[in-house]
Design an enzyme around this catalytic site. Sequence first.
Site, PDB file in Angstrom:
ATOM      1  N   ASP A 128      -4.574 -12.554  -5.831  1.00 13.40           N
ATOM      2  CA  ASP A 128      -4.410 -11.141  -5.555  1.00 13.40           C
ATOM      3  C   ASP A 128      -5.433 -10.351  -6.297  1.00 13.40           C
ATOM      4  OD1 ASP A 128      -4.216  -8.478  -5.428  1.00 13.40           O
ATOM      5  OD2 ASP A 128      -2.051  -8.506  -6.134  1.00 13.40           O
TER       6      ASP A 128
ATOM      7  N   TRP B 159       2.816  -6.762 -10.255  1.00 12.39           N
ATOM      8  CA  TRP B 159       2.504  -7.215  -9.068  1.00 12.39           C
ATOM      9  C   TRP B 159       2.786  -8.463  -8.697  1.00 12.39           C
ATOM     10  CZ3 TRP B 159       2.548  -3.100  -6.280  1.00 12.39           C
ATOM     11  CH2 TRP B 159       2.258  -2.043  -6.720  1.00 12.39           C
TER      12      TRP B 159
ATOM     13  N   LYS C 165      -9.094   0.467  -3.881  1.00  5.35           N
ATOM     14  CA  LYS C 165      -9.573   0.712  -5.557  1.00  5.35           C
ATOM     15  C   LYS C 165     -11.100   0.481  -5.449  1.00  5.35           C
ATOM     16  CE  LYS C 165      -5.107  -1.201  -6.362  1.00  5.35           C
ATOM     17  NZ  LYS C 165      -4.497   0.004  -7.122  1.00  5.35           N
TER      18      LYS C 165
HETATM   19  N1  PLP Z   1      -1.691  -5.751  -6.040  1.00 11.71           N
HETATM   20  C1  PLP Z   1      -2.221  -5.177  -7.234  1.00 11.71           C
HETATM   21  C2  PLP Z   1      -2.868  -5.915  -8.301  1.00 11.71           C
HETATM   22  C3  PLP Z   1      -2.117  -3.682  -7.078  1.00 11.71           C
HETATM   23  O1  PLP Z   1      -2.653  -3.034  -8.088  1.00 11.71           O
HETATM   24  C4  PLP Z   1      -1.356  -2.895  -6.233  1.00 11.71           C
HETATM   25  C5  PLP Z   1      -1.227  -1.491  -6.091  1.00 11.71           C
HETATM   26  O2  PLP Z   1      -1.777  -0.706  -6.982  1.00 11.71           O
HETATM   27  C6  PLP Z   1      -0.882  -3.863  -5.172  1.00 11.71           C
HETATM   28  C7  PLP Z   1      -1.024  -5.265  -5.365  1.00 11.71           C
HETATM   29  C8  PLP Z   1      -0.093  -3.252  -3.971  1.00 11.71           C
HETATM   30  O3  PLP Z   1      -1.011  -2.791  -3.089  1.00 11.71           O
HETATM   31  P1  PLP Z   1      -0.628  -1.888  -1.801  1.00 11.71           P
HETATM   32  O4  PLP Z   1       0.002  -0.426  -2.507  1.00 11.71           O
HETATM   33  O5  PLP Z   1      -1.983  -1.934  -0.896  1.00 11.71           O
HETATM   34  O6  PLP Z   1       0.591  -2.815  -1.004  1.00 11.71           O
END
Ligand code: PLP
Length: 335
Positions: free
Chosen positions: A175, A106, A199
Amino acid sequence: MDNKRTMNFGAGPAKLPQPVLLAAQKELLDYNGIGISVLEMSHRSSDFTKILKAAESLLRELLEIPDNYKVMFLQGGGTGQFSAVPLNLIGLKEDRCADYLVTGTWSSKAAKEAEKYGKVNIVHPKLDSYTKVPDPSSWSLNPSASYVYYCCNETVHGVEFNFVPDTKGVVLVSDMSSNFLSRPVDVSKFGLIFAGAQKNVGCAGVTVVIVREDLLGKTLKECPVVLDYQVQAGNNSLYNTPPCFRCGGTAAMERLSKEKSGMIYDLINQSNGFYKDGDEALEKKFLDGASKLGMISLKGHRSVGGIRVSLYNAVTVEETQALADYMTEFLKEHQ
Ligand code: PLP
């Protein structure tokens, strides 16, 4: 009643607590006696304004968010924020540079997105695999960076920070999608925190953004208006139609989180490598057996394989115990 439900250990969208689902079910027919549901009401109505205000004040209370921070509920998911962060913050300093810690999928995606808008410096030596946070003594932070970015818990690779990086005064961005509200956080150490709700706190579609007020207003010209923090904050997240569905103390969550993850990690560490060495045939057997016991979403992310257990806030200690018992039995049978 909760025990009869499938035990969902998925990484997201994740399990929601039964009382939340039951309340939502009831409110889908009639929210608060007004004859329609939240999905159907105007986002400009007084009823929706009350919901939004209540969600914000609850979050402020849970995280003790200081008054000089704006709280926004936006669309676009965590991925939307990979773009919104550089579009809003990389212009904080003239050089348009940002420091990124890349510890998994990510943060890697976020860094790639930021490269479209400025210079990105990966602060640590190149990693061969994502298994741990690189030692801070190996980082080279740029004092002229507009911000330092990191992902607090890498959901695919399982790398979690157990400390807040010291950025020597540079704005810190995190994040927190997959560990948001699982433990207390000193918000004042951050310029910006974001988290997809799907989550730990609600359903997919809502992304929480907490940003220090003085960082607003340096948005790049090319920033789409829906991603512009100043516009969204100025409109209380209501510049356009927001994601309207309900969202649901952090110290208790941290204690439970540690208790649950301890149950699974202790077992893994005491398994003499059984739960560390990959074996596809055994993994399939493990997943089939789990599914027969009503445990789902234990397959690892498609990019890394293996088994993955997500123990978000709504997963109970009893469910974690049921999984630990199954793991113990499976180990006895197959070791
Ligand atoms: N950041 C983290 C730590 C994630 O686990 C995820 C998705 O699992 C994301 C960002 C991306 O999120 P989204 O699917 O809402 O764009």
